[in-house]
Every structure is written in structure tokens, then in C-alpha cells.
Design an enzyme around this catalytic site. Structure first.
Site, mmCIF file in Angstrom:
data_model
loop_
_atom_site.group_PDB
_atom_site.id
_atom_site.type_symbol
_atom_site.label_atom_id
_atom_site.label_comp_id
_atom_site.label_asym_id
_atom_site.label_seq_id
_atom_site.Cartn_x
_atom_site.Cartn_y
_atom_site.Cartn_z
ATOM 1 N N GLY B 190 0.829 -1.200 0.000
ATOM 2 C CA GLY B 190 0.000 0.000 0.000
ATOM 3 C C GLY B 190 0.861 1.246 0.000
ATOM 4 O O GLY B 190 1.836 1.340 0.739
ATOM 5 N N GLU B 468 -3.181 -10.042 4.892
ATOM 6 C CA GLU B 468 -2.704 -10.491 6.219
ATOM 7 C C GLU B 468 -3.007 -11.970 6.439
ATOM 8 O O GLU B 468 -3.381 -12.376 7.533
ATOM 9 C CB GLU B 468 -3.361 -9.662 7.327
ATOM 10 C CG GLU B 468 -2.833 -8.263 7.436
ATOM 11 C CD GLU B 468 -1.613 -8.182 8.350
ATOM 12 O OE1 GLU B 468 -0.791 -7.310 8.128
ATOM 13 O OE2 GLU B 468 -1.487 -9.026 9.264
#
Lengths: 712, 712
Positions: B190, B468
Site C-alpha cells: 500500500g 494479512e
């Protein structure tokens, strides 16, 4: 056959393709016929070579660009003979073939064509008379676009609750259309937002203060030369949707808007000049009115149908209502197959983890990954086989009815088609919704890229769950129909229907008394007759249980509406689901029985058995125990072990199974799912080609300025 | 209390609000505390009044506009004290409160801040030493943005398979970063796409041809003054995603790119100037290094951790890995609650059908509609209660560990937090995925409008299932941990853990021997102790069954990797699911036990029982029979009847239950879900305000021209 289908380019998918237990080309020819494969190839080429399809279908474009592209593609579709109804009618298998091709391309554009052209026209054709011929001609000649306005802002599934009124003004000899408020505005009509010049509008007919129920009118909305709405018509676009943004869904509110008396679609009811209401009940179009000729009303305002039996007319009418639903089940399958194509091919290429020292293995080798995808692949096969058959049957039925050649059992068949399609549309929608989402997740991170294609597929599919009958509301039609059979079951009467979907109910009581889970091994559980036996028991049990539940609620003082409403979950809904799953399996078995190639029989049998067992495990396991079909601990374990085994056995076939049903790469339009398996090459190309890739954003100085400010 | 919370405006939702069995303000104060409600109110006001949040979060905007807005909002968040870590640490309940507020606003902007600021900084803090202090300072001062690069195009979950290399060049005293091909490019980071000037990059360390495994480096990527990449760095944007398009996920490929030796984050391993590799094993940050001070490496290249016990260090390290997952479970809940808020309020307003003569009834009155929404509302409550507690526990644990005040059982606790969060993140993701989709469908047609908000919620949530730790891969961590308990269960050893999630396993054998389904009535089934009893039996049974399945596969000749992999479906995965559901129920019961108000106890007990029974019915019914907990036909019916009864009883509470957890209307941003229930008014306003509504499209002449051409 080698001329019919091209080989795939060599690449990382070869490992699986070489290990398949069958020849994918043979399976494709068996399932689809050589004629249909030729038709598909031709259809693909027409799209591939058309300039208006080169822009593709990208929801990254602005809403306005999506609309503009869809309009051009809609006009292009209209011009393509191969997708015309006349061309499809020559071989009714083409109906599903065409749907699969067009909805793999740009679903929004296809719906724009289907609604603005076909649906408007057929509503006029089915409900109008000779005085409405010009609307059909104008659409055919491309002079006007239409829309179909039933739903209101405040009422969707409940058509009787519609509040738009059409009040007859005897002096002016006009109907006055009026929407009392915004809740009564018509909405969701495709093409209404920006394009439609006319619409079929349903409104409550009022004459001299008296209400005559819902009737349809052809209503001019916009000046065809300027596209500006007429005074009294507030028509607009509903705005952006989750998907299908090529199609301009609109709303229209009427403010005492006057239309000529003749605009009432008057095949079944008419209003005379002096305000008398004439009702003709249900209808059937006579032979001479086939296609663009519609029936007239005689001078004295009477309509005599060539079909005298009102029950028969009702059945035929019910059947024709199913058109949308039959088509939608095929759209669901088309989108589900696209998603599964991407996920299965990617799973065959992507390697991750592995036993020590033996390198990484494709994720398709993992049990948990197999269980995520292969049952849905089996579901897609069963559904696809069903859709091809059902669409052919349905269109044959419609043509016979429209041409006055209705078969003797047309009423029963119309009712059965209604009962089946009211469950097959929801079932197709739910199954493929899950298949698409599971495919999205199974592609993990890269599946979240727009270039993977799964987001657009999901967003386009989503509407299938709602339109043409919200699934949970719609499926009650099926259970209501089935519940009517229970008295006959109780009396051990022979039950039979034209499509044979309920014939086994003749033995309902015997099934309930004698049928039990008796398998002792995975081999026994996997057998198709064992799967069918289980399903038939489940349906009989749920039929009895639902009947008893409704009865007991009525006895406890609930009204019939509430009693039925309170018997949906775990009962009526499960009944309809089991029924349609069983019927789809039955159709798959019928197809398998036509195979003369052992390798094809073998793989199709596995798919059929897998879908059945997986659906039993997922939907009906509790039922098996509740009704005493299963006792003791072994049934779930045997069923689960069977599912695991079938998934493991089908694993090497998965890529080839996808090859049989996949659309060409230019329609699949996914960096992860192309037929050459060159996933990483395509990911790289796609990223490097996007305009944002290595260029700084136009506002890059804001980023630097912010940091510079902080540096000072 | 009346000052704390404002009343809702009167409107169509009043009917339900007045019929609720409890006072929503009391429930909110009980669950969240007055302090947190004040914090929320303040947080909402800060966002509401900030000019950069007035543009809202609309994915209708162009990708570039979404990026620009998210950047501004990211910078704004950075400037808001109330959301800073220091502010949150004052009351650890604020951690979830802040997440809920920020992720209800613009999730993309929030992730941009969390990743570009917090994650980059904490990676340097956790793995670096004093020589990296400047990066932390620069981020804190807003001079630079960072990114966190672990995932590669070809490898996600399998971190060991990463292929980027960092080769030490002794002559130049530099590391040479290289990506052998595009598959080895770092990706999904990101902020990397357009913004990051530095990144923490994981690469395989190579010295003199020898491999030393994965290590992290701080890598300069772009000139902070020009945002142009340095030679040797190919960095770019991955393009549009299904959602979260405010955040610029990027990729970076290195072409023999040299970085100074000092850029190795050298807390646990270092390379000396002359190319010697020094390893220090796992670590724990000493007290003096709290927050922005990090440990140094001594001159002779040695690192001595203040925590001597390597097992303890490992546990603490494992615990800190859970930060992302703990937070994501709360993001899932936040998005799920938004969707349910919309669907429940709309269901209370929308009327459709009804018994003859009694008008139309709100669709929330229908059993099938209740079953679609209320169990997910119960799930959201149980999940929310769990998240609030778990986040507080987790952050307390992290602070203790980082400040050198680790509790004596920190290693066990770190492992337990890892085991729990590896299942709670997937469970939260799956439950809320379904809640969001069911909400979308339950809002039928209008739910498909972008203005309803459900599409954006679904698209934003989707990423939670993958990042994740892909859910199916991640949840294996939990089952692996649980399986280690089986020998102790077999030996009837006392089992206890800091969070008490597995303590009941001490009686595992007894539970398996004696616990059986014995309820004879719905009243008995609904009791929480009966729900818990069922769950504990399910977990013990699945623990034994999974252990036996793995063992039997090993005995049949499979290697350990394959044996475990082939024991996931129906076994290990179900085990982890049951475990975390039970633990969430346990935490809910703990909260209920603190209630002193009967009306609150009553409604929370129903929610807890409903979630438990509904999850048993959905996930574990087969297990009950497979292990002999249930025999005979009654168990499923009693459980289903209990679910139906609880849904019916909670129906009148649903709107008030939503009021307790809903975000304010300006964050909910949905025409269907606003707290005043004025659905149709808002639908109308939203449609009439959109620019496409009544204007002809700019290309309207194309439509007319096409039709004119056909007219000629």
C-alpha cells in the site's frame, strides 16, 4: 472434429491438460453438438471483428462512457443476424448459445438490447391488438426504443400493490396517467433512464371512480427527434448501480399525463369510447397473429379466443411468463462459468508451498482448494446441461402456443414450466453467486485486481438475484405448486407431468415408508441411483413436513397468509430447493445415458454425483435425520468422504472441464484466466500498460509539497 | 446519559423503536462505556467538520480523484490527535472505537495512513536499530512516506518462497537488490504505487554465494523532492482494484539496485563490512527503546537481548504479528455493521404484501426475512463484543512486552493470541462477508443502487478475506496449535491458557464420554449453558477426529505435509471454526454476566444464544451425529425451532439493536439506511440530484441520429 475446435496454445496448463481422463473436444461435441459449436465460433468471430466491441466492457470507464459504449454495442447487436430471434429459432439450442456469448461480452449492452427492443416489443405483441402494430414495426425498423415499466419505487414483487393510475376521461376520450407520489413512480425499467421514447406502462385502471385493476398502456415519453420528455412526464436516470452500468435504468413519474384511449393494450380488456369496461379474460394468440401480427378487438368490443378452455389459456399465459427466468438461469451459469474458468486455470498455474524437498505444488493440488472450486464446477455442468435442455423445451412450447399448435397438455406444461423456472432461476442465482465469490477468494490477492475480471462478474451477476422476481419471493411459487400435489400423494394417485419433474411423487408414500440410507461404503454412496433415491426421499419428506407445518399453524389460529409465510424457512424453501436440484440431476442423468463414450460417461457421472452429494451435505443433511432417512453416525461421514474422493478424482480433469465450457480469451478478459496459462506475463503487461503505472499522478506536487512543508 | 446520546428523529422507524424490549441508550453505555461514547462523538465531529472529508468516499469518482481524495484524507488523519496512537493508548477501548470510526469513513484513506505511516514505521522500529532512527523521525515529521514490501507477484502466503535477493558486495560495502523476473517483483504494498519514497523490503540475503534467508532492508525508492524513482528501481501502480481504490497498491522490481550496508534492518541479524553474517535470533525490545528508540548492534556485531529465554522471545514475537489480524477482525465487523444497519432499517420501512384486508406489512415481519438478517445481527454483536475485548487485551500485552514489563506467562499468551487471531480474522471475514451480501440481497432492487452504499461496503470488505493471511491458509495456524493439545487431553492433564480459551479441554475425555444432546424442548436448547456444552463437545470431537485423521494418513504412507493438507476439509478447518466461535460466545457470556439490567441481560442472552445455535445449525450439525452427540430425529428440529423463535422474539428489537451499533448517517452514507427511515424521500433526492438524471446524455444526438437514419 479437429476443424471444429482449435487446440490451446502450449503453456503451464499442459500438465493438467495431458493428465485429463477424457478428450475435451469430444465432450464439447457430445454436450453441445457440432452445429452449435459452429454457431458459437461464428458468433465469437462476429463480435471479435466488430469495431464497437473492441472497446470492451470496462467499468473503469466513466458512467457516461459506459453508457455510450453499451448503446453502440446494443445497436450493433441489433444489426447482427446471427443473434436475431429468427436465426435462433432455426435450432433452439442456439437460444442458450446466444445468451452465453452475448452475456459473456457486455451484459449491460445485451440487456439494453433485450429490454429496449425484445421485451418492449413482445409486451405490445402479447397484450396489444392490431392498432398497436406500428410500435412493433417502429422498433423493428430501429425508429424507436421502448421500455417496460411495471415496478414502482414502493412496490416490486407485489405487483397488485402498484399505485400508478390510468383514469379514463370520457370527454377527452383519453386516459390520464398519474403517479400520486414518488413512491408510485415507475422505476428500474431498462433503457428508460436516457433512451426510451415509448414504454409499456402498467397502471391501475379507473373509470368513473371505479377501479378495474392493473392494465398495460403504450405511453409516449420522449420526443423521438429531440429526446426531450413530453410535458407531464418526469423521466430520469436512477444513477449508478453496483454493476450493469451500460444499461440506463430509469424512473418515470406522471403528472396527470394524457394519452389516447387507443394506447390501452387491449387484447384482454378494453375501454369503449363511452367508458364501458370490457374484459376478455386470458388469451392465446391465434396462428395468423404469429410474430408481429397481433389480435384485434371486434367492433362491438368482444374478443373471442380460439382456445375455449380458460384453464388452458391460463396455463399457456403462465408459461410465457417464464421467459425471463429461463434466460436468467442461463445468464447466471454464463457468469459463473467465467469466474470458474479464471479460478481453475489460475489454481493450476499458481504454485505455493509443498512437501519438503519436492518443490512448490499448484494450489489446485490442495484438498481445501479442490473443495472450494470443483463442487461449483460440477454445479455449473449440471446447471448448464439443464439450461440448454430447459430453454429448448421452453421455446418449443412457446412457439407451439403462439402458432396455435399448442400440445394437448399445454396447460399442465405451462404450470410445470412456471413451477420449475420459479426455482431454477433462484437456484442458478445462488449457486453461481457462491461460485463467483469463491472464485474471487480462491484467486487471493491477484483476484482483487480489476484486471482479473472477477469484480465485474460479481457485480453483473448480483442483479440476477433480484430482478424478474426476488429469489426468496419467487421460489414460493414452486413450493405452492408442489404442495398442491400432497393430497394426490396421500391418496396414492398416479402423478405425472409433461416434463416428468414430479412423476416420482406417485410413489411418495412408499418412498417415505421404505426408503432409507443403507449405503455401507463410499462406492455405494457415489452411485447416481443412490443420490437420486436420497433426493426423492428428501422431497417427499419436506412435502409432507411443509404441508403439516402449514396445517398446524392454521389450526393454531393463524390466517392462511401468515401460516404459509411462517412455514418458509427449513420447510417450503428447502422443499423447492430439493425439488429443483433433483430435477437438474435427473436431466443430467438423462444426458449421461446418451453417451456412448466410456471416458465421457465416467467424468460426467462423477460431476453429477459430486453436485448431488455436495448439495445434500450442504442443504439437506439435517433433513435426513429429521425424517429418519439416516440414523446412526455413518451417513455424513460416508457422504463427506465421497465428496472428498470425487474432488480428488476430478482434480486432474478440472482444467479440461473448464476448457469445454470456457469462452474465448477475448471475452473472458482476465489476466489470470487466459487459456495459455501465462498468468505472470499477462499480469506484468496489464500493470505496465495502465496509465497510472509508472507516471506520477497529475497532482504529485501535492505529495511533495506536503512533505516539503514539513521539512521546512 | 441523556446528554451523551441524541434521540433519533421521529419517522417510520418509530413503530419498531417504541416496541423494543430495552432502552438502546442503556445498552450502548453498558457495552461501550460513557468514556468511549464521548470519544466516538468527538471523533465523529472531527471528521464531520474537516473540509477534506466533505468530499466523501465515492467510487463513482475517477481512479485519480479517489487517489487524490484519499491522500488528502490520509494527511488529515495524520493531523488529528484524537486518532493518534498516543491518544488511543490512554484507554485501550479506543483502539476499536477509532478503527470503527475511521473504517466507516474512507477505508482506502485509512489504510493509506496505516500502511504508509504506522506499518512502515513499526517495521523499522521492530527490526531496525539506532542507525535507522532517522526514518522513523522523518515519517513522524511528515517528510517521507513509506511502504511495506513482503509479498511478491509469485508468492503471497508462502513467505519462504520469496525470490528477491540482496547480495552483499564487499568491495562497495553495499547490498545489491535484484528481482530475477517479474514473478519476483514485490507487490500489493500500500502506498507503493504512487506515494512511497522508502520501503521496508524483504529479500533473500546472499553473501559470497551463500544464502542466509529472508531479511528486511530500508530501501530508498523515489526522490522525495521529485517523486521520480531512482535508477535501478522499476516501481509502479498495480492499477484498479475491486475496491479500496483510494490506496495506491504498487509493485517494485529491482535491477541490480545498490543500497548502503547500513540499510539492513539489523536488530536480529547483521552483516559486517567484510561480509560476515551475524545472527541474534528472536528479540524483544528493551524498555529504553520504547516507541521511536530502537536497539543498536554493538561494535563487535553482537546483540544481547534482555530476554534470555528464546521460547519467551518467540512467543512475544508471535504475539506482535497478530496486530494486523486483530485490527482486521474489527474492520470486518465495522463494514458488516454498516450493511446490517442499512438492511434492517430498510426492512422496517419497506412494506410489501400482507394478509387480506390488513394492509401491507414491513418485510421485517416475514419469517424468511428475519432469518436472513437477524442471525447476522447476532453475529455482529458477538463479534463486536469479542473485538473490543480482544483488541484491548492484545494492545495491553504489546505495551507490556515493549516496555519490558512482560507478564510471566507472556510466551504462552503470545502463542494463544496467535492461535485465536488466526481464526478470529477468518471467522470475522466470512461472517461479515455473508452479512453484507445478505444485506445487499435483502434490500432487493434498491440495494443494487450505488446510492444504497452496499456495493462499496462489499468491495471494501472483500480484501479482508485475503490480506494479512488468506483465510483458508491462515486458519490452519489455529488448528495446528489446537492439535498440539491432544496428547494432554488424552492424558487428562490440566490445560490452561492465559486467555482461558482452551481451559475446558482439561475435561476433554469426560466431555467426549458423557456429554450428549439431552434437551427435550426449545427452552432447554436456548439456554446458554446448553449452547456452550454443545460447542465444547464439538471441539473435543473434532480435535480427536482431526488428530486421528492425520495419524491414519501418515500410517497409510503420506508425508506429514500431505497428511495435514488432506485433513483440512471437514476436520481441521471445522475444528478451528468451532473453537473460535465457542471462544467468542464465552466472551459474550462474560459480558452478559456483568449486566445488572434485566432487559439488557435478556436481549444480549437472546443474541448470544441465537448466534450459537444458528452457527451450530450451519456448521456443525453433521458433526453432532458423526460423533454420537445427537441420535434420533429431534435435535435438528429443536435447534431450528429455537432459531425461528429467537428471530421472531428479536424482530421488534432489531431496529434498536442496530441503533446501538450504527455509525451516524453522514458516515453510513446510504439512501436506504438513514436513521430517520425516510427511505423514499432520500431515494427521490438522490436520483434527482444525480447529473444524469433528467439531462440528456451529451451524446444524445447519436441516439436520435441512429433512429433518424432508420426513419429515412
Amino acid at each position: 472434429m479437429s476443424n471444429l475446435l482449435e487446440n490451446f496454445k502450449p503453456g503451464p496448463l499442459d500438465i493438467y491438460r495431458k493428465n485429463a481422463s477424457f478428450d475435451w473436444k469430444k465432450l464439447k461435441v457430445f454436450l453441445e453438438t457440432e452445429d452449435i459449436i459452429k454457431y458459437q465460433t461464428e458468433g465469437y468471430e462476429v463480435l471479435r471483428n466488430h469495431p464497437d466491441f473492441s472497446e470492451g466492457n470496462s467499468s473503469s470507464k466513466s458512467l457516461d462512457d459506459q453508457r455510450r459504449i453499451a448503446f453502440k454495442q446494443c445497436m450493433a447487436q441489433k444489426s447482427m443476424d446471427i443473434f436475431s430471434i429468427n436465426y435462433q429459432i432455426m435450432d433452439l439450442k442456439r437460444t442458450t448459445a446466444a445468451t452465453r456469448i452475448l452475456f459473456s461480452s457486455n451484459a449491460g449492452a445485451t440487456i439494453k438490447f433485450t429490454v429496449g427492443d425484445t421485451l418492449f416489443k413482445s409486451s405490445v405483441m402479447n397484450m396489444g391488438t392490431a392498432r398497436h402494430q406500428k410500435y412493433i414495426d417502429d422498433v423493428d425498423e430501429g425508429k424507436i426504443f421502448g421500455a417496460y415499466c411495471l415496478t414502482e419505487i414502493g412496490h416490486g414483487s407485489n405487483a397488485r400493490g402498484m399505485r400508478t393510475t390510468a383514469t379514463y376521461d370520457k370527454q377527452k376520450k383519453k386516459f390520464v396517467l398519474h403517479s400520486p407520489d414518488f413512491e408510485a413512480a415507475k422505476c428500474w425499467a431498462g433503457g428508460l433512464g436516457q433512451t426510451a421514447m415509448f414504454a409499456t406502462v402498467y397502471a391501475q385502471l379507473v373509470i368513473e371512480g371505479e377501479k378495474y385493476g392493473l392494465h398495460a398502456f403504450v405511453v409516449p415519453l420522449r420526443n423521438p427527434n429531440t429526446l426531450l420528455p413530453y410535458p407531464g412526464v418526469i423521466v430520469g436516470d436512477m444513477g449508478e448501480k453496483l454493476g450493469l452500468n451500460g444499461i440506463d435504468n430509469g424512473f418515470v413519474q406522471f403528472n396527470h399525463y394524457e394519452i389516447p384511449r387507443e394506447n390501452l393494450l387491449n387484447k384482454v380488456a378494453d375501454v369503449t369510447e363511452d367508458g364501458r369496461f370490457l374484459q376478455f379474460n386470458h388469451y392465446e394468440i391465434p396462428r395468423e397473429n404469429l410474430l408481429n401480427k397481433v389480435a384485434d378487438v371486434t367492433e362491438d368490443g368482444r374478443y373471442v379466443s380460439p382456445i375455449k378452455d380458460p384453464n388452458k389459456r391460463h396455463g399457456a399465459a403462465l408459461g410465457s411468463l417464464s421467459a425471463g427466468r429461463v434466460n436468467i438461469a442461463c445468464i447466471c451459469e454464463t457468469l459463473g462459468v467465467k469466474a470458474l474458468t479464471i479460478a481453475v486455470r489460475y489454481a493450476a498455474v499458481r504454485r505455493q508451498f509443498g512437501p519438503d524437498g519436492r518443490g512448490e505444488v499448484p494450489i489446485l493440488e490442495y484438498q481445501s482448494h479442490q473443495l472450494r472450486l470443483i463442487p461449483y464446477l460440477a454445479a455449473a455442468y449440471v446447471l448448464r446441461n439443464f439450461n440448454t435442455w430447459f430453454s429448448e423445451v421452453f421455446h418449443q412450447f412457446t412457439i407451439e402456443t403462439l402458432t396455435g399448435n399448442a400440445r394437448p397438455d399445454a396447460p399442465e406444461m405451462g404450470i410445470e414450466i412456471h413451477g420449475v423456472s420459479s426455482a431454477s432461476k433462484p437456484m442458478a442465482g445462488w449457486l453461481m453467486k457462491e461460485a463467483i465469490q469463491e472464485s474471487r477468494e480462491a484467486c487471493a490477492g491477484h483476484g482483487y485486481l480489476k484486471a482479473a475480471g472477477l469484480g465485474d462478474i460479481r457485480n453483473e451477476h448480483d442483479a440476477n438475484l433480484t430482478y424478474e422476481g426476488e429469489n426468496h419471493v419467487l421460489i414460493q411459487q414452486t413450493s405452492n405448486w408442489l404442495l398442491k400435489m400432497w393430497p394426490a400423494v396421500l391418496q396414492r394417485k398416479p402423478i405425472s407431468s409433461p416434463l416428468k419433474s414430479i412423476d416420482f411423487l406417485s410413489n411418495g408414500l412408499e418412498i417415505l415408508e421404505k426408503s432409507r440410507f443403507s449405503a455401507k461404503s463410499v462406492e455405494e454412496v457415489i452411485r447416481l441411483d443412490s443420490v437420486i433415491k436420497t433426493y426423492q426421499w428428501v422431497i417427499c419428506h419436506l412435502l409432507r413436513a411443509t404441508h403439516n407445518k402449514v396445517e398446524s399453524q392454521i389450526k393454531s389460529g393463524k390466517d392462511a397468509f401468515t401460516a404459509k409465510s411462517d412455514s418458509q424457512v427449513y420447510y417450503a424453501k428447502s422443499l423447492a430447493i430439493a425439488f429443483v436440484q433433483h430435477f437438474m440431476l435427473q436431466r443430467m442423468i438423462a444426458t449421461i445415458s446418451e453417451s456412448t463414450d466410456a471416458s465421457l460417461t465416467n467424468v460426467l457421472t462423477k460431476l453429477c454425483s459430486l453436485f448431488g452429494l455436495w448439495a445434500i451435505e450442504k442443504y439437506h443433511l439435517a433433513t435426513l435425520y429429521q425424517g429418519g432417512f439416516a440414523t446412526g453416525p455413518t451417513a455424513p461421514t460416508l457422504i463427506q468422504d465421497s465428496i472428498l474422493r470425487l474432488c480428488a478424482e476430478l482434480k486432474n480433469d478440472a482444467v479440461s472441464l473448464v476448457d469445454v465450457i470456457a469462452v474465448p480469451d477475448f471475452l473472458l478478459n482476465s489476466v489470470l484466466g487466459a487459456s495459455d496459462g501465462m498468468v505472470y506475463k499477462r499480469l506484468q503487461d496489464s500493470m505496465l500498460q495502465n496509465q497510472y503505472c509508472i507516471n506520477r499522478p497529475p497532482w504529485w506536487r501535492d505529495i511533495v509539497k506536503t512533505t516539503l512543508q514539513n521539512k521546512l
